[in-house]
Enzyme design. Structure first.
Site, PDB file in Angstrom:
ATOM      1  CB  THR A 189      -0.872   0.003   1.267  1.00 41.50           C
ATOM      2  OG1 THR A 189      -1.689  -1.159   1.234  1.00 41.50           O
ATOM      3  CG2 THR A 189      -1.728   1.247   1.367  1.00 41.50           C
ATOM      4  CB  VAL A 203     -12.653  -3.923   2.516  1.00 43.35           C
ATOM      5  CG1 VAL A 203     -11.997  -2.616   2.942  1.00 43.35           C
ATOM      6  CG2 VAL A 203     -13.635  -3.658   1.370  1.00 43.35           C
ATOM      7  N   GLY A 243      -3.566  -7.023   5.675  1.00 43.10           N
ATOM      8  CA  GLY A 243      -4.619  -6.271   6.359  1.00 43.10           C
ATOM      9  C   GLY A 243      -5.328  -7.053   7.438  1.00 43.10           C
ATOM     10  N   GLY A 261       0.950  -4.035   4.675  1.00 48.27           N
ATOM     11  CA  GLY A 261       1.177  -5.438   5.008  1.00 48.27           C
ATOM     12  C   GLY A 261      -0.146  -6.171   4.944  1.00 48.27           C
TER      13      GLY A 261
HETATM   14  N1  ASP Z   1      -2.691  -3.664   3.710  1.00 46.41           N
HETATM   15  C1  ASP Z   1      -3.082  -3.999   2.356  1.00 46.41           C
HETATM   16  C2  ASP Z   1      -4.276  -4.911   2.411  1.00 46.41           C
HETATM   17  O1  ASP Z   1      -4.300  -5.820   3.207  1.00 46.41           O
HETATM   18  C3  ASP Z   1      -2.007  -4.608   1.538  1.00 46.41           C
HETATM   19  C4  ASP Z   1      -0.608  -4.096   1.751  1.00 46.41           C
HETATM   20  O2  ASP Z   1      -0.400  -3.014   2.265  1.00 46.41           O
HETATM   21  O3  ASP Z   1       0.357  -4.807   1.452  1.00 46.41           O
HETATM   22  O4  ASP Z   1      -5.167  -4.735   1.619  1.00 46.41           O
END
Ligand code: ASP
Length: 306
Positions: free
Chosen positions: A149, A178, A203, A201
């Site tokens: 993200t 989500v 979620g 990371g």
């Molecule tokens: N946090 C995001 C999600 O889980 C993905 C990411 O940041 O790597 O959608």
């Protein structure tokens, strides 16, 4: 007074430069943040945000975005939105309302259309080829590998802090899934009187610790941004490892109300920082016991970005 920008992953380097240039010219924290994130959303080279983002299991690209203004504590967010250029811009626009600040799916798309936000099919030949090649192999994927993200924390000359995020979430996610990113308190949080934080990371892990708000609460309790970020991440990692046997990748950036930064991670994690006294600098952070250590990257090409 002074300004600063903190952002996640190498893909944010150019956006950080843009946000820094704007803040140096007196832009607000919110305007600089949107400009920085939009630069990443528009670049199809980056496969986990905006144009060319990671497809869900059904091949569609559904995006999440969130924004918070640390002066008013107002926030806006969109979840699982398809067919629009800039989730961060739409999220920010939702933050001015008293109600209906977090819209998902068709409701978010109807709002974006009605308010004239730019439409865009975010699928590219590269993202579709990757989906074609891997769509039948979800069993083999380690925690839906390949996701990041873009998170920005900005502080302007007037002392306003903002937090914002944009992502396509996990590769081959279930349509309708989500993650933490657009969820206030988990993916992002900003309070100009205390500080701000944003996470990236897996979620499903980040939400278990309401990670961004936890980091801000640690700053409120008197910890530095660095202590707050590493505590929030590594205490959650320890709690989940103890209870569930493991904790997936989680990383967090934090900035105190004076613009000093902190980082917490349980992986190797690149991030970028710039301020009125520092050129945009790429750092590499990693875990060291219950601490997170980081150093500036001298050979930028040595850091890979999906
Ligand atoms: N946090 C995001 C999600 O889980 C993905 C990411 O940041 O790597 O959608």
């Amino acid at each position: 007074m002074s300004w600063s920008v903190l952002s996640t992953w190498k893909m944010s380097l150019e956006g950080c430069r843009i946000a820094a240039q704007q803040l140096a010219k007196g832009a607000t924290a919110a305007d600089a943040l949107v400009a920085g994130i939009e630069n990443v959303e528009d670049n199809p080279k980056f496969c986990s945000v905006g144009f060319g983002g990671l497809p869900a299991r059904d091949g569609h690209v559904y995006l999440d975005g969130g924004f918070m203004d640390g002066d008013t504590l107002r926030f806006g967010a969109v979840g699982s939105i398809e067919g629009f250029r800039s989730p961060i811009r739409i999220a920010r626009s939702l933050s001015v309302y008293k109600f209906n600040n977090f819209l998902v799916g068709q409701g978010a798309e109807a709002y974006a259309k009605a308010h004239g936000f730019e439409a865009r099919d975010n699928r590219t030949s590269k993202s579709q080829a990757r989906w074609e090649a891997e769509k039948d192999h979800t069993q083999d994927l380690v925690s839906y590998d390949g996701h990041d993200t873009v998170c920005f924390l900005t502080r302007d000359d007037a002392g306003t802090s903002c937090a914002g995020v944009s992502t396509s979430g996990l590769f081959l996610k279930e349509p309708g899934r989500v993650g933490d990113s657009p969820v206030i308190g988990s993916g992002f949080y900003a309070d100009s009187e205390i500080g701000s934080a944003a996470a990236t990371g897996v979620g499903e892990e980040i939400m278990k610790g309401a990670l961004s708000h936890t980091a801000v609460l640690y700053m409120k309790a008197g910890f530095t941004a660095q202590q707050a970020a590493e505590r929030a991440v590594l205490e959650l990692d320890a709690a989940l490892t103890r209870r569930n046997g493991s904790c997936n990748a989680i990383s967090l950036i934090a900035m105190d109300r004076d613009g000093k930064f902190g980082v917490g991670t349980n992986i190797v994690f690149p991030f970028v920082y710039a301020s009125d006294t520092q050129e945009p600098t790429l750092y590499l952070a990693q875990r060291d016991g219950m601490r997170t250590v980081y150093e500036a990257v001298t050979d930028i090409d040595s850091v890979v970005q999906d």
